[in-house]
Each structure stands twice: as C-alpha cells, then as structure tokens.
Design an enzyme around this catalytic site. Structure first.
Site, short mmCIF file in Angstrom:
data_model
loop_
_atom_site.label_atom_id
_atom_site.label_comp_id
_atom_site.label_asym_id
_atom_site.label_seq_id
_atom_site.Cartn_x
_atom_site.Cartn_y
_atom_site.Cartn_z
N GLY A 1 11.47 -16.65 -3.18
CA GLY A 1 10.02 -16.78 -3.32
C GLY A 1 9.28 -17.03 -2.01
N GLY B 1 16.13 -19.08 -2.31
CA GLY B 1 16.04 -18.03 -1.30
C GLY B 1 16.32 -18.52 0.10
CE LYS C 1 14.28 -24.85 -10.63
NZ LYS C 1 14.97 -23.69 -10.09
CG ASP D 1 15.21 -20.80 -12.11
OD1 ASP D 1 16.24 -21.07 -11.46
OD2 ASP D 1 14.10 -21.29 -11.84
#
Length: 244
Positions: free
Chosen positions: A41, A10, A214, A159
């Site tokens: 986030g 982000g 992830k 992700d």
C-alpha cells in the site's frame, strides 16, 4: 502436511527479522508447506503521488482507476515483490514470485465498480499450481491482484488475497502480519476474537480503519475452515487468534 499462509506488509523487505527467517526455515525442515502473500500500500500511494494519481480510500479500501491499476502493477510487480524475493533469497529461503497471470493463479470480479473502481474479490485460486511449486520445495511469494474472466486486472486487499488463498488451500494456519502485536482494545491485546465480539467492538467504534478489513478477512477465513487465524506482528507470537 501442514499448510501455512502468511500475509506480510509491503515494507516487509526491510522489516523482516532474523527470527522470521529462522521460523520459516524451521517450518520447512518440518516439511510444512508455506505461502507468502505481500502487500504494498505505501509503495502504491507513493508512486500514485509521483504520477499525479489521486489517492482516495473508502472504508480502508483504495479507489482504483485503470491508471491506478497500471501503477499498482508497477509498484507490486516492479518494486515490492522483487525486493522481497531478494531479501528472502539473501536469508536462505527458496522462493519464487507469482502474480495473478501465473497460469490464472487468481481469478476475481469487482466488488462494486461504481464505489471502488477496479477493486476485486477473488473467486478462484489455482491451487494445483501452488501444490506443484510446493513439490519443488519452493515457497511462493504472491502479489495481491486478480484478473477477471475478461482479462481485466483488479486490485485486491492483501489480507483478502491471503484469506482467499488460505481458504482454497484449506490451510491449517493463516498469519495476517501487521505493525501491532494483535487487535488492541484500550491498550490491551485481545488473545481471542470471535465474530460476536467483533460486531460489538465495531458498533462501539473500537475497531476502526485498516484493522476492519483485516479482522473481517480473518473471520472469513475462520468461517471457511482455516484452522487458526492469527493477527500479529511476528510468526513467533500467536497475537490475537480469530475464531467464529
């Protein structure tokens, strides 16, 4: 025609390097089709704090209320994506911003509403829309949210969103960019990671926190036939290549 999906953080608007933009431009000259999926986030957490919405994470997943959804949309669609579009355009990339509502781009359902609230998983991607954008030589930049069949917006792990898009597009490569150059164990970057190794490392609690979703996303993509899945901090280095 090679298809590459790249998930960027982000804060990417301020962190992407000239090498990143040069690589994307080079890939475009090779007629590769590229999708960027962005996170956000930190911006969401910041906005939640300002608006007195508690920030609560369970196993790296943000618990999201209906108010949390409104804040997530404000952060992703009002701040993160516009900043990223501006940075990409300033660096010579032909980009277009998309979100879940763009012709039903991403449809999903809640993972477990009692535990996580309005956090979702994606079960459908409008790949025709992405292909039509590629035909115009544009790079779509996609926000990680989905909408249910009933019209409820859902927060989706970036992700996971990138993985779903890569899966439905049958992408050749997926890059999950992070702030480290790969999956690190005892100070060493793993060149390869398989599902068996991942299970062992998780059991020994050597892979923790945000790296768990992830790696799980990467394994999911590999299982669904995405050619090569990279966990790395730059598109110029392979980082950790995740396979089944």
């Amino acid at each position: 025609m090679k298809k590459i999906v790249i998930k960027i953080g982000g804060n990417a608007a301020t962190q992407l390097t000239p090498a990143f933009f040069d690589t994307i431009k080079y890939w475009q000259k090779q007629h590769y089709n590229i999708v960027l999926v962005h996170g956000g986030g930190d911006t969401i957490s910041e906005l939640m704090s300002q608006l007195n919405e508690p920030v609560q994470k369970i196993n790296g997943i943000r618990f999201t209320t209906q108010k949390g959804i409104s804040i997530t949309k404000m952060a992703l669609l009002g701040q993160v994506q516009p900043a990223l579009l501006e940075t990409c355009r300033a660096n010579g990339l032909p980009v277009i911003g998309l979100n879940a509502e763009s012709n039903q781009l991403m449809t999903g359902h809640t993972i477990d509403q009692d535990t996580f609230g309005y956090v979702g998983t994606i079960h459908q991607v409008n790949t025709k829309l992405i292909h039509s954008i590629w035909q115009q030589n544009l790079i779509p930049i996609i926000a990680p949210m989905a909408i249910t069949n009933q019209g409820q917006w859902l927060n989706v792990n970036a992700d996971h969103a990138a993985t779903s898009i890569a899966k439905y597009l049958k992408a050749d490569e997926l890059y999950l960019l992070t702030d480290v150059s790969g999956v690190q164990i005892k100070g060493n970057i793993l060149q390869k990671l398989t599902s068996k190794t991942m299970a062992d490392l998780q059991e020994k609690q050597m892979i923790t926190g945000g790296m768990i979703p992830k790696v799980n996303s990467a394994l999911l993509a590999a299982r669904h036939g995405v050619g090569a899945v990279h966990i790395t901090n730059t598109v110029t280095q392979p980082g950790t290549i995740v396979t089944i």
